[in-house]
Structures are given as structure tokens and as C-alpha cells.
Design an enzyme around this catalytic site. Structure first.
Site, PDB file in Angstrom:
ATOM      1  N   ASP A   1       0.869  -1.192   0.000  1.00  0.00           N
ATOM      2  CA  ASP A   1       0.000   0.000   0.000  1.00  0.00           C
ATOM      3  C   ASP A   1       0.900   1.234   0.000  1.00  0.00           C
ATOM      4  O   ASP A   1       2.109   1.134   0.240  1.00  0.00           O
ATOM      5  CB  ASP A   1      -0.888  -0.013   1.261  1.00  0.00           C
ATOM      6  N   SER A   2       0.284   2.393  -0.198  1.00  0.00           N
ATOM      7  CA  SER A   2       1.039   3.640  -0.117  1.00  0.00           C
ATOM      8  C   SER A   2       1.465   3.945   1.322  1.00  0.00           C
ATOM      9  O   SER A   2       2.368   4.742   1.544  1.00  0.00           O
ATOM     10  CB  SER A   2       0.176   4.786  -0.623  1.00  0.00           C
ATOM     11  N   CYS A  15      -4.281  -1.383  -1.920  1.00  0.00           N
ATOM     12  CA  CYS A  15      -4.403   0.070  -2.082  1.00  0.00           C
ATOM     13  C   CYS A  15      -5.338   0.333  -3.258  1.00  0.00           C
ATOM     14  O   CYS A  15      -5.083  -0.150  -4.375  1.00  0.00           O
ATOM     15  CB  CYS A  15      -3.015   0.648  -2.359  1.00  0.00           C
ATOM     16  N   GLU A  42      -3.886   8.780   8.752  1.00  0.00           N
ATOM     17  CA  GLU A  42      -2.418   8.791   8.877  1.00  0.00           C
ATOM     18  C   GLU A  42      -1.976   9.679  10.050  1.00  0.00           C
ATOM     19  O   GLU A  42      -0.884   9.514  10.567  1.00  0.00           O
ATOM     20  CB  GLU A  42      -1.765   9.288   7.572  1.00  0.00           C
ATOM     21  N   CYS A  52     -10.976   2.863  -0.503  1.00  0.00           N
ATOM     22  CA  CYS A  52      -9.587   3.138  -0.132  1.00  0.00           C
ATOM     23  C   CYS A  52      -9.331   2.344   1.142  1.00  0.00           C
ATOM     24  O   CYS A  52     -10.180   2.324   2.044  1.00  0.00           O
ATOM     25  CB  CYS A  52      -9.403   4.628   0.113  1.00  0.00           C
ATOM     26  N   HIS A  64      -7.595   2.820   3.637  1.00  0.00           N
ATOM     27  CA  HIS A  64      -7.532   3.577   4.899  1.00  0.00           C
ATOM     28  C   HIS A  64      -8.917   3.717   5.544  1.00  0.00           C
ATOM     29  O   HIS A  64      -9.027   3.916   6.748  1.00  0.00           O
ATOM     30  CB  HIS A  64      -7.002   4.991   4.653  1.00  0.00           C
TER      31      HIS A  64
HETATM   32  N1  DGL Z   1      -4.649   3.376   0.863  1.00  0.00           N
HETATM   33  C1  DGL Z   1      -4.683   4.081  -0.386  1.00  0.00           C
HETATM   34  C2  DGL Z   1      -5.897   3.623  -1.211  1.00  0.00           C
HETATM   35  O1  DGL Z   1      -6.443   2.610  -0.935  1.00  0.00           O
HETATM   36  C3  DGL Z   1      -4.861   5.556  -0.342  1.00  0.00           C
HETATM   37  C4  DGL Z   1      -4.028   6.452   0.360  1.00  0.00           C
HETATM   38  C5  DGL Z   1      -3.290   7.407  -0.514  1.00  0.00           C
HETATM   39  O2  DGL Z   1      -3.836   8.428  -0.968  1.00  0.00           O
HETATM   40  O3  DGL Z   1      -2.126   7.091  -0.681  1.00  0.00           O
HETATM   41  O4  DGL Z   1      -6.314   4.254  -2.130  1.00  0.00           O
END
Ligand code: DGL
Length: 269
Positions: A11-12, A74, A152, A185, A187
Site C-alpha cells: 500500500d502507499s 491500495c 495517517e 480506499c 484507509h
Molecule cells: N490506501 C490508499 C488507497 O487505498 C490511499 C491512500 C493514498 O492516498 O495514498 O487508495
């Protein structure tokens, strides 16, 4: 392909841990590698070219572990990086298809909402996938990028700021009377309570974590690659920056403590 080889999940940042947690529960004998690109998070505000470059370098980093399967935990990497993923990976599971399948199964009135990062929304990936499975569906999208920053930065689903942001972001989806909402997403599952409160009781929230873990298991089964060992799987975590915050926040995502010794710094290009 070696069945004992690890599954690589990336993931990011920390969001992908919501997928990792479900994989860990569902497949306790699998060896898992997690990579969070914390030096370059967020991906969701970047151009498609930049995201594609990031996805390529994430895959290059993970290649050294010779994973038997890649899980793109992600939404942004899954949707915007799809071409790179198809070119670079023999096989992978992403969050788009499993979530779209779950949403089309769950909806009763055919009105499906999708919340995601800006880049995921622009890619149109969720809408295309849902429409392919259910052409009569009405799909309503909303970018809720600030949710990524809230998570975050440690604001949880009971914080006042999350309530205010959720109210502002979700009002149009509520007005549209969607009965199903994809948390597009990884998150966002951490804010599912506040999202649920704002949307109201009748709305089903689709969390990519569980759906993706299940799809990963099915993909591995179909490929004959499930680990047959009885021993608990090994786990290694890598981040490209800031081990300390990852350990602290990671424990919240995983719902169990994350020891600093388990997390290593990744060298990425
Ligand atoms: N976790 C990432 C996603 O699922 C998003 C977070 C980001 O913007 O890096 O899209």
C-alpha cells in the site's frame, strides 16, 4: 512456484494493513510480507504517471522476496496502476473487483456509492467494474481524500474532526439514497463507524479488507498455491520512512501490538 513463498501485500502507507489483518486471520499459515510506502504517501493526490512509477518501484522492491502472489492493498495503486500490475505481475489480487462484487450482491435498490481517493475516482475503475457486473446500477462517487490524512495523523472514528469531515463529504451520497457504500480506499475501514453514523443504519458498508482477503484465498486455491504447512506463518513489515509512527498506528490497524523489531526500513528507488 513454491507454496511456502510469501504473499507480498503493499500500500502507499498504513491503509493496506486493514487488508493484511484480514489475510492474517483467514490464512494464518501463510508467510506474509507487508510494504507501506510511507515516504511517498499519499498516492491519491498524484498524477497517473507518478502513481504508475511508484507502483513499478514498489513491485521492484518486493521482487527480492520472490513472492508467490501480490496483493495490491491500495485502491489507488489497484485502479491507476492496473496496467503496470498486469505487465509486471504473473498474478495479483487487487481491491477493485472483490469490492465491486460484494456491492452488487448487497444492493437492493441498485444505488451504489463509492468513496475513494481523488486519483481512484478519476480512473473510473470502480464505476466501470460495477457497471460491467450490473449495467442497471446507478453509481455515485465521491472523493474523500481528507479521510486518508485523518487516519495517517491518528484521528479515529470517534474524533470530532472525523465527524465534521464525514458529514460534509457524505451529504450528497446520502441525498442520492445509496443503500450500499464501497469504502474504496484501504484507509477508510478505520473510519467505518463515523461513515456508518453519517450514512445511516440502512446503508451497507463494503470494506475492501475482508473482501480482498477472501478473493486472495480463492485466487491462491485456484492456482494450487495455498501453503500446506501447519506452522504459523512468518510476518515481515517494511516501510520506506518513519518506523516509529508505523508501529504506533499499525497496532491500531492490526488490532494487536506491532513490535519495532518486526519493522524494517526499505530501500526503494
Ligand atoms: N490506501 C490508499 C488507497 O487505498 C490511499 C491512500 C493514498 O492516498 O495514498 O487508495
Amino acid at each position: 512456484m513454491n507454496k511456502n513463498a510469501p504473499i507480498a501485500i503493499f500500500d502507499s502507507g498504513m491503509g493496506g494493513l486493514s487488508v493484511f489483518r484480514e489475510i492474517e486471520k483467514l490464512m494464518p499459515h501463510e508467510n506474509l510480507i507487508y510494504f507501506g510506502d510511507t515516504a511517498r504517501v499519499p498516492y491519491g493526490t498524484r498524477s497517473a504517471e507518478t502513481i504508475e512509477k511508484f507502483v513499478k518501484s514498489d513491485l521492484d522492491f518486493l521482487a527480492q522476496f520472490e513472492p508467490k502472489h501480490i496483493v495490491v492493498a491500495c485502491g489507488t495503486a489497484s485502479s491507476v496502476g492496473n496496467k503496470v500490475l498486469k505487465k509486471e505481475c504473473e498474478h495479483f489480487t487487487s481491491v477493485i473487483t472483490p469490492s465491486a462484487i460484494a456491492a452488487t450482491k448487497a444492493t437492493k435498490n441498485g444505488k451504489i456509492g463509492v468513496i475513494s481517493t481523488v486519483a481512484t475516482l478519476k480512473s473510473g475503475a470502480f464505476v466501470r467494474k460495477i457497471k460491467k457486473m450490473m449495467p442497471q446500477a446507478q453509481v455515485y462517487t465521491q472523493a474523500t481524500q481528507l479521510f486518508v490524512n485523518l487516519v495517517e495523523n491518528g484521528f479515529d472514528e470517534n474524533s470530532e474532526v472525523a465527524e465534521v469531515v464525514a458529514k460534509a463529504y457524505l451529504k450528497d451520497l446520502k441525498k442520492a439514497e445509496v443503500d450500499t457504500l464501497i469504502l474504496g480506499c484501504t484507509h477508510f475501514p478505520l473510519l467505518s463507524k463515523v461513515i456508518g453514523r453519517q450514512m445511516g443504519e440502512g446503508v451497507t458498508l463494503i470494506s475492501s479488507g475482508y473482501e480482498t482477503a477472501l478473493a486472495t484465498k480463492m485466487d491462491l486455491e485456484a492456482l494450487g498455491l495455498l501453503n500446506e504447512s501447519d506452522a504459523p506463518g512468518t510476518k515481515r513489515f517494511f516501510v520506506s520512512d518513519d518506523l516509529h509512527t508505523f508501529c504506533e498506528m499499525g497496532a491500531i490497524f492490526l488490532k494487536h501490538p506491532l513490535n519495532k523489531k518486526e519493522v524494517e526500513l526499505a530501500q526503494i528507488n
